[in-house]
Scaffold this active site. Sequence first.
Site, PDB file in Angstrom:
ATOM      1  N   ASP A   1       0.855  -1.173   0.000  1.00 16.32           N
ATOM      2  CA  ASP A   1       0.000   0.000   0.000  1.00 16.32           C
ATOM      3  C   ASP A   1       0.894   1.228   0.000  1.00 16.32           C
ATOM      4  OD1 ASP A   1      -2.938   1.044   0.458  1.00 16.32           O
ATOM      5  OD2 ASP A   1      -1.645   2.234   1.770  1.00 16.32           O
TER       6      ASP A   1
ATOM      7  N   GLU B 237       1.093   5.655   0.239  1.00 14.84           N
ATOM      8  CA  GLU B 237       0.502   6.965   0.464  1.00 14.84           C
ATOM      9  C   GLU B 237       1.236   7.931  -0.453  1.00 14.84           C
ATOM     10  OE1 GLU B 237      -2.172   7.140   2.121  1.00 14.84           O
ATOM     11  OE2 GLU B 237      -1.994   5.123   2.955  1.00 14.84           O
TER      12      GLU B 237
ATOM     13  N   HIS C 179      -5.477   4.828   6.387  1.00  2.69           N
ATOM     14  CA  HIS C 179      -4.742   5.621   5.404  1.00  2.69           C
ATOM     15  C   HIS C 179      -3.275   5.792   5.773  1.00  2.69           C
ATOM     16  CE1 HIS C 179      -8.166   6.588   2.889  1.00  2.69           C
ATOM     17  NE2 HIS C 179      -8.849   6.943   3.959  1.00  2.69           N
TER      18      HIS C 179
ATOM     19  N   ASP D 290      -2.807  -0.206   6.308  1.00  5.42           N
ATOM     20  CA  ASP D 290      -3.693  -0.587   5.207  1.00  5.42           C
ATOM     21  C   ASP D 290      -3.225  -1.889   4.545  1.00  5.42           C
ATOM     22  OD1 ASP D 290      -5.012   1.701   5.814  1.00  5.42           O
ATOM     23  OD2 ASP D 290      -4.746   2.674   3.869  1.00  5.42           O
TER      24      ASP D 290
END
Length: 601
Positions: free
Chosen positions: A24, A26, A165, A170
């Site tokens: 994952d 960001e 998030h 995540d």
Amino acid sequence: MQMVQETFEDLGFALSDVTFVVVDLETTGGSAAECDITEIGAVKVRGGEVLGEFQTLVRPTAPIPPFITVLTGISNQMVAGAPRIESVLPSFLEFAAGSVLVAHNAGFDVSFLKSAAAHAGHPWPGFPVLDTVRLARQLVHRDEAPNHKLSSLATLFGAQTVPNHRALQDARATVDVLHGLIERVGNLGVHTLEELQSYSSRVTPAQRRKRFLADAMPSAPGVYVFKDRRGEPLYVGTAGDIRRRTRSYFTASETRRRMAEMVGIAESITPIVCATRLEAQVRELRLIAQHKPRYNRRSRQPEKALWVKLTVEPFPRLSIVRRVKDDGAHYAGPFGSRKSAEQAITAVHEVVPLRQCSQRLSAKPGTSACVLAEMGRCGAPCIGGQDVSDYAAVAERAAKVLVGDGREVVQALRARLDALSAQERFEDARALRDRMLALVRAAARSQRMAPLAKTPELVAARRSEAGGWEVVCVRYGRLAATTVTPRGADPVPFIAALRATAEVVAAPEGPTPAAFPEETEQILRWLETPGTRLVDLQGGSWTCPVGGAGQTRAQLEPMSRTWGGFDRDREHAALSGQRPLERPPGALRADAAERTAKVET
């Protein structure tokens, strides 16, 4: 015994043996081309067990927007001392090496990783990718979860980690979602990586139940035949790897509706292993022509191909026939439809004043002529307007375009095409272009096949992927034998054995080959592939006319792919074979407005 390591491309790779790296990211925004990664989190799992985790913040090249900070909690201060993506990426790629990448909405995460790799100068390893969103859409219904967001699926599957998030949190939640989805598809009989990657609810139960039919197939090049319970062929196909190809019929990668129907009827698959790809292609054509399987759409009726014939009589004419004879006539073809054959005849009549009446004429003239004579489109041999010798010169022009140097006729057609285009009669020009293409395509086919059809034996070879030689023996345009020599071995004894055991092929009747034309064309494509060497040629010559239809076809073929829009400059350029004019953006709209203004005034 040499051990061979299995790869992810092996369709039998059990899910319990697959290493997944759930990742994952960001980021500072939604575009991989314009935004940066700010955090990477990943979890490595296999067989339901966590093998390791990877997490790091990444310092972007631009400040993090405030709304992103509110969403993720990652501020500019947090990443101020973090490494750049160029330093982080090699460590992540090493962590994920040899695995299947998994992500929720994988297209987003993978696009950022690929972009980062490109900017850092690292080649992208080409990981197999699994998207849990796509899989969830197939398996999770609206009555179970309001949507397919990670938070909703984590709640549904009882994930131990609540997504928030942040990359690692995540990724951990996605691991639990992945395991929940795998459990569901396992109950539906999905147990391998390929089946999971291509799983779709569109795959019928009949397709899933019959996957075992492909289990016994060899991983070798050749032909496969799907058969019904009576042993009748339903479908014939060819593949570089029979096992891999036949297994795809039982997954979502096969999207043709008629194939799903065929699989529902099939009761067995017969593999035919072939020495070379060419042999497989030829066997496929022959089996389709022999059995005419109902689920094959092409090559089913090669015996019904049509030819255009310039007849042998005092005043020759063009006619459409199904059989080519050794009668001294000139032939062009084959044509796939009567329409294309008629288009080719019309193209010749456009510039060559051949008679178009169907009755047989003698040297004795009649008393009345047709309207074509009044229009100057025919010399009226029927009423004595031309004698046999005068008309022979006209017939010779038509013969040249069919079997020889047809440049004179083609140039006349091109001049006619240019004139129509200059007059902005684009519909007429396109119709003429299509007739020209039908003519030169058929003429080129017959001119290419004729030399091979007359050759008693041709032997050719080219390097195989394994390092030896692929050798073919062709007799009168028919594949008589093929083999592959071992790497490093002297090919001469193998070639001698091939010729001694090759099929005995009788000379064909007329200018056509001893095989269906499609087979001869397949052989010609193989022979014309760069790297192919001519070993021996007996009893013939392999040539084509210098001014033949092949050269004209190469010039005209791009015209068939030009768009038929309303821009007169581009239309004229395309139909006349010229380079389209480059026009600035908005020029079409400006021209249209100008023409409208002129009309209104």
